[in-house]
Scaffold this motif. Structure first.
Motif, PDB file in Angstrom:
ATOM      1  N   GLN A  81      38.775  41.921  49.428  1.00 29.49           N
ATOM      2  CA  GLN A  81      40.046  41.697  49.222  1.00 29.49           C
ATOM      3  C   GLN A  81      40.995  42.492  50.081  1.00 29.49           C
ATOM      4  O   GLN A  81      42.229  42.868  50.003  1.00 29.49           O
ATOM      5  CB  GLN A  81      40.642  42.229  47.824  1.00 29.49           C
ATOM      6  CG  GLN A  81      39.847  41.281  46.707  1.00 29.49           C
ATOM      7  CD  GLN A  81      40.509  41.837  45.187  1.00 29.49           C
ATOM      8  OE1 GLN A  81      40.853  42.947  45.180  1.00 29.49           O
ATOM      9  NE2 GLN A  81      40.685  40.738  44.323  1.00 29.49           N
ATOM     10  N   ASN A 137      49.051  35.351  50.403  1.00 28.08           N
ATOM     11  CA  ASN A 137      48.547  34.849  49.107  1.00 28.08           C
ATOM     12  C   ASN A 137      49.172  33.459  48.478  1.00 28.08           C
ATOM     13  O   ASN A 137      48.656  32.955  47.958  1.00 28.08           O
ATOM     14  CB  ASN A 137      49.038  36.126  48.192  1.00 28.08           C
ATOM     15  CG  ASN A 137      47.694  37.121  48.394  1.00 28.08           C
ATOM     16  OD1 ASN A 137      46.730  36.901  48.921  1.00 28.08           O
ATOM     17  ND2 ASN A 137      48.337  38.462  48.018  1.00 28.08           N
ATOM     18  N   ALA A 160      45.982  35.202  44.615  1.00 29.22           N
ATOM     19  CA  ALA A 160      45.818  36.397  45.147  1.00 29.22           C
ATOM     20  C   ALA A 160      44.505  36.972  45.577  1.00 29.22           C
ATOM     21  O   ALA A 160      43.908  37.680  44.577  1.00 29.22           O
ATOM     22  CB  ALA A 160      46.610  37.345  44.186  1.00 29.22           C
TER      23      ALA A 160
END
Length: 98
Positions: free
Chosen positions: A57, A84, A90
């Protein structure tokens, strides 16, 4: 000769099951992030972008221009939000400009 099943499934469902079964989602996310970066940043930034990598991430972007790196660092949160939104989920929580 084998009989054909009459279980009709949409291509979307079949592809999603294939991606889930073979654990391909992380690789697809990496490709989607690269495409989103290229589309959102345009040619001006892409000419100075040397590497894009998504790990846990965190998006690591290597730039060949220190001036551009400094300029983009001011809009860090906005860039994450735009990427995103372009991807549709996300994925990115942190952006590191190198």
């Amino acid at each position: 000769m084998a009989k054909r099943n009459n279980d009709n499934q949409s291509i979307q469902d079949v592809l999603k099951a294939f991606v889930d079964t073979n654990n391909l989602q992380s690789g697809l996310d990496k490709v989607n992030v690269r495409e989103a970066w290229a589309n959102l940043m345009g040619n001006g930034v892409n000419n100075y972008t040397t590497a894009i990598e998504l790990k846990h991430q965190t998006l690591y972007v290597q730039l060949s221009s220190s001036v551009l790196r400094e300029e983009l660092s001011y809009g860090n949160e906005k860039i994450i939000k735009m990427l995103n939104e372009a991807i549709g989920k996300a994925i990115i929580t942190k952006l590191v400009l190198r």
